[in-house]
Design a protein around this motif. Structure first.
Motif, PDB file in Angstrom:
ATOM      1  N   HIS A   1     -23.343  24.136  58.745  1.00 22.74           N
ATOM      2  CA  HIS A   1     -21.906  23.937  58.944  1.00 22.74           C
ATOM      3  C   HIS A   1     -21.293  23.445  57.645  1.00 22.74           C
ATOM      4  N   PHE A   2     -19.995  23.544  57.549  1.00 22.59           N
ATOM      5  CA  PHE A   2     -19.274  23.001  56.396  1.00 22.59           C
ATOM      6  C   PHE A   2     -19.399  21.489  56.382  1.00 22.59           C
ATOM      7  N   THR A   3     -19.523  20.936  55.170  1.00 21.84           N
ATOM      8  CA  THR A   3     -19.546  19.490  55.034  1.00 21.84           C
ATOM      9  C   THR A   3     -18.690  19.074  53.847  1.00 21.84           C
ATOM     10  N   GLU A   4     -18.234  17.845  53.858  1.00 20.98           N
ATOM     11  CA  GLU A   4     -17.445  17.320  52.748  1.00 20.98           C
ATOM     12  C   GLU A   4     -18.288  17.268  51.477  1.00 20.98           C
ATOM     13  N   TRP A   5     -17.625  17.400  50.344  1.00 20.36           N
ATOM     14  CA  TRP A   5     -18.288  17.380  49.038  1.00 20.36           C
ATOM     15  C   TRP A   5     -17.715  16.211  48.247  1.00 20.36           C
ATOM     16  N   PRO A   6     -18.311  15.022  48.388  1.00 23.69           N
ATOM     17  CA  PRO A   6     -17.719  13.827  47.773  1.00 23.69           C
ATOM     18  C   PRO A   6     -17.700  13.861  46.255  1.00 23.69           C
ATOM     19  N   GLU A   7     -18.610  14.624  45.633  1.00 22.03           N
ATOM     20  CA  GLU A   7     -18.655  14.674  44.166  1.00 22.03           C
ATOM     21  C   GLU A   7     -17.781  15.781  43.585  1.00 22.03           C
ATOM     22  N   ALA A   8     -16.946  16.401  44.414  1.00 23.63           N
ATOM     23  CA  ALA A   8     -16.202  17.586  43.981  1.00 23.63           C
ATOM     24  C   ALA A   8     -15.430  17.360  42.683  1.00 23.63           C
ATOM     25  N   ARG A   9     -14.637  16.332  42.624  1.00 17.93           N
ATOM     26  CA  ARG A   9     -13.819  16.119  41.424  1.00 17.93           C
ATOM     27  C   ARG A   9     -14.703  15.859  40.210  1.00 17.93           C
ATOM     28  N   TYR A  10     -15.706  15.024  40.364  1.00 17.03           N
ATOM     29  CA  TYR A  10     -16.629  14.699  39.266  1.00 17.03           C
ATOM     30  C   TYR A  10     -17.262  15.970  38.706  1.00 17.03           C
ATOM     31  N   VAL A  11     -17.671  16.876  39.587  1.00 16.89           N
ATOM     32  CA  VAL A  11     -18.354  18.094  39.157  1.00 16.89           C
ATOM     33  C   VAL A  11     -17.362  19.109  38.595  1.00 16.89           C
ATOM     34  N   LEU A  12     -16.292  19.361  39.311  1.00 20.35           N
ATOM     35  CA  LEU A  12     -15.341  20.397  38.899  1.00 20.35           C
ATOM     36  C   LEU A  12     -14.688  20.082  37.555  1.00 20.35           C
ATOM     37  N   GLU A  13     -14.381  18.819  37.309  1.00 13.06           N
ATOM     38  CA  GLU A  13     -13.714  18.453  36.059  1.00 13.06           C
ATOM     39  C   GLU A  13     -14.582  18.711  34.831  1.00 13.06           C
ATOM     40  N   ALA A  14     -15.891  18.746  35.027  1.00 16.10           N
ATOM     41  CA  ALA A  14     -16.799  18.942  33.899  1.00 16.10           C
ATOM     42  C   ALA A  14     -17.243  20.392  33.736  1.00 16.10           C
ATOM     43  N   ALA A  15     -16.809  21.277  34.617  1.00 17.88           N
ATOM     44  CA  ALA A  15     -17.237  22.670  34.585  1.00 17.88           C
ATOM     45  C   ALA A  15     -16.175  23.552  33.942  1.00 17.88           C
ATOM     46  N   ASN A  16     -16.605  24.716  33.474  1.00 20.38           N
ATOM     47  CA  ASN A  16     -15.679  25.681  32.888  1.00 20.38           C
ATOM     48  C   ASN A  16     -15.063  26.604  33.923  1.00 20.38           C
ATOM     49  N   ALA A  17     -15.804  26.908  34.988  1.00 19.29           N
ATOM     50  CA  ALA A  17     -15.300  27.808  36.017  1.00 19.29           C
ATOM     51  C   ALA A  17     -16.150  27.648  37.270  1.00 19.29           C
ATOM     52  N   ALA A  18     -15.563  28.005  38.413  1.00 24.09           N
ATOM     53  CA  ALA A  18     -16.292  27.958  39.681  1.00 24.09           C
ATOM     54  C   ALA A  18     -15.941  29.182  40.508  1.00 24.09           C
ATOM     55  N   VAL A  19     -16.926  29.630  41.279  1.00 21.65           N
ATOM     56  CA  VAL A  19     -16.736  30.744  42.207  1.00 21.65           C
ATOM     57  C   VAL A  19     -17.269  30.315  43.563  1.00 21.65           C
ATOM     58  N   LEU A  20     -16.450  30.432  44.592  1.00 20.82           N
ATOM     59  CA  LEU A  20     -16.872  30.137  45.951  1.00 20.82           C
ATOM     60  C   LEU A  20     -16.215  31.132  46.886  1.00 20.82           C
ATOM     61  N   SER A  21     -16.695  31.188  48.104  1.00 15.52           N
ATOM     62  CA  SER A  21     -16.092  32.082  49.086  1.00 15.52           C
ATOM     63  C   SER A  21     -15.190  31.288  50.010  1.00 15.52           C
ATOM     64  N   VAL A  22     -14.251  31.989  50.625  1.00 16.42           N
ATOM     65  CA  VAL A  22     -13.364  31.323  51.575  1.00 16.42           C
ATOM     66  C   VAL A  22     -14.170  30.785  52.758  1.00 16.42           C
ATOM     67  N   GLU A  23     -15.318  31.427  53.048  1.00 16.74           N
ATOM     68  CA  GLU A  23     -16.185  30.937  54.124  1.00 16.74           C
ATOM     69  C   GLU A  23     -16.837  29.609  53.764  1.00 16.74           C
ATOM     70  N   ASP A  24     -17.080  29.383  52.484  1.00 22.11           N
ATOM     71  CA  ASP A  24     -17.740  28.144  52.064  1.00 22.11           C
ATOM     72  C   ASP A  24     -16.939  26.910  52.453  1.00 22.11           C
ATOM     73  N   VAL A  25     -15.617  27.050  52.521  1.00 22.52           N
ATOM     74  CA  VAL A  25     -14.764  25.915  52.889  1.00 22.52           C
ATOM     75  C   VAL A  25     -14.242  26.052  54.315  1.00 22.52           C
ATOM     76  N   GLY A  26     -14.884  26.921  55.088  1.00 21.94           N
ATOM     77  CA  GLY A  26     -14.467  27.105  56.474  1.00 21.94           C
ATOM     78  C   GLY A  26     -13.057  27.632  56.621  1.00 21.94           C
ATOM     79  N   GLY A  27     -12.579  28.359  55.592  1.00 23.63           N
ATOM     80  CA  GLY A  27     -11.227  28.908  55.641  1.00 23.63           C
ATOM     81  C   GLY A  27     -10.127  27.882  55.433  1.00 23.63           C
ATOM     82  N   ASN A  28     -10.491  26.691  55.020  1.00 24.12           N
ATOM     83  CA  ASN A  28      -9.519  25.603  54.862  1.00 24.12           C
ATOM     84  C   ASN A  28      -8.846  25.706  53.491  1.00 24.12           C
ATOM     85  N   GLU A  29      -7.629  26.209  53.450  1.00 24.15           N
ATOM     86  CA  GLU A  29      -6.913  26.384  52.188  1.00 24.15           C
ATOM     87  C   GLU A  29      -6.557  25.058  51.529  1.00 24.15           C
TER      88      GLU A  29
END
Length: 283
Positions: free
Chosen positions: A153-181
């Motif tokens: 099931h989908f779960t919260e990603w508490p490190e999201a900001r920490y990880v995303l801010e240090a990356a150059n790009a990310a690819v995910l599917s709309v299913e990965d976030v349970g369709g939550n825009e």
């Protein structure tokens, strides 16, 4: 299991579990690490994979890339079931977690590093361990939780900001976030380049406040497994090469469309297909 004792420098390093995907014909090799590695190899890059799996796991499909496979009690094992309410995924086994001390020094300067968790196995701190590299993320594994029966099931990603801010790009599917825009909107505040794949509808790319949609050519779909991983690898490589997210997304969309026309890892584009699509999109 194949274990690389003497590693050579690589252009593309992917870190994540290879998996055994249960099918009616028996277990087959899968996982973002496998699909992305083979895509990068087809595009002409020297590729390294850091993973963990049971020593008896058949890694022969990855014979053309360098694999550092740390021995584990289990290989991460998924099962996908088609039920009346839609696809349900189960996680039956999880291999050992992957950390910085498991990555050879020779690979820590790879031009492109792809963090590719499938089951919370990649240490989020790795995103800041490659200051001289282009770091791409496919964060689906950080967005997955599972219950006592293994149902994913989908779960919260508490490190999201920490990880995303240090990356150059990310690819995910709309299913990965349970369709939550709303979750996608939150991510956009932390990263400059974000792609959201939408299955047969293609992908949307956010870059510096702009949004564009990329629609794939019409093909006969046989198996969509791994299409998002093929897209991600092709996108990261072309973005690193061209610094043009739009061009990278056009190319990645073409390669992902090829991947759904064949089953499993056979869907990874060949070197000839990778070259052909590159010629088609460059004026």
């Amino acid at each position: 299991m194949r274990y690389t004792l003497f590693v050579q420098p690589v252009d593309y390093l992917v870190i994540g579990h290879v998996t055994q995907d249960l099918s009616p014909a028996g277990p087959v090799l899968g996982g973002t690490a496998a699909y992305a590695a083979l895509t990068a190899r087809a595009m002409g890059l020297r590729v390294g994979v850091v993973t963990a799996c049971h020593p008896e796991t058949d890694l022969s499909p990855l014979s053309e890339v360098q694999v550092l496979a740390w021995p584990a009690d289990y290989t991460t094992t998924f099962e996908n079931l088609s039920l009346p309410e839609g696809r349900v995924q189960y996680l039956h086994r999880v291999a050992a977690p992957l950390q910085l001390n498991m990555i050879p020094e020779a690979w820590r300067k790879a031009p492109i590093v792809h963090l590719a968790p499938v089951a919370q196995e990649v240490d989020p701190k790795l995103v800041r361990a490659f200051p001289d590299s282009f770091v791409g993320l496919t964060p689906q594994g950080w967005l997955r939780g599972w219950d006592a029966q293994g149902r994913v099931h989908f779960t919260e990603w508490p490190e999201a900001r920490y990880v995303l801010e240090a990356a150059n790009a990310a690819v995910l599917s709309v299913e990965d976030v349970g369709g939550n825009e709303a979750i996608i909107e939150e991510m956009l505040a932390s990263i400059r380049v974000l792609v959201v794949t939408e299955g047969a509808a293609g992908a949307r790319l956010y870059w510096n406040g702009d949004l564009r949609y990329f629609r794939p050519p019409a093909v006969q779909e046989v198996d969509a497994t791994g299409a998002g991983d093929v897209f991600a690898a092709a996108f990261f490589i072309r973005l690193h090469q061209t610094r043009d997210p739009w061009e990278a997304a056009r190319y990645a969309t073409q390669l992902a469309a090829i991947s759904v026309t064949r089953p499993g890892l056979a869907g990874v584009p060949t070197a000839a297909e990778a070259r052909e699509k590159l010629v088609e999109i460059i004026p």
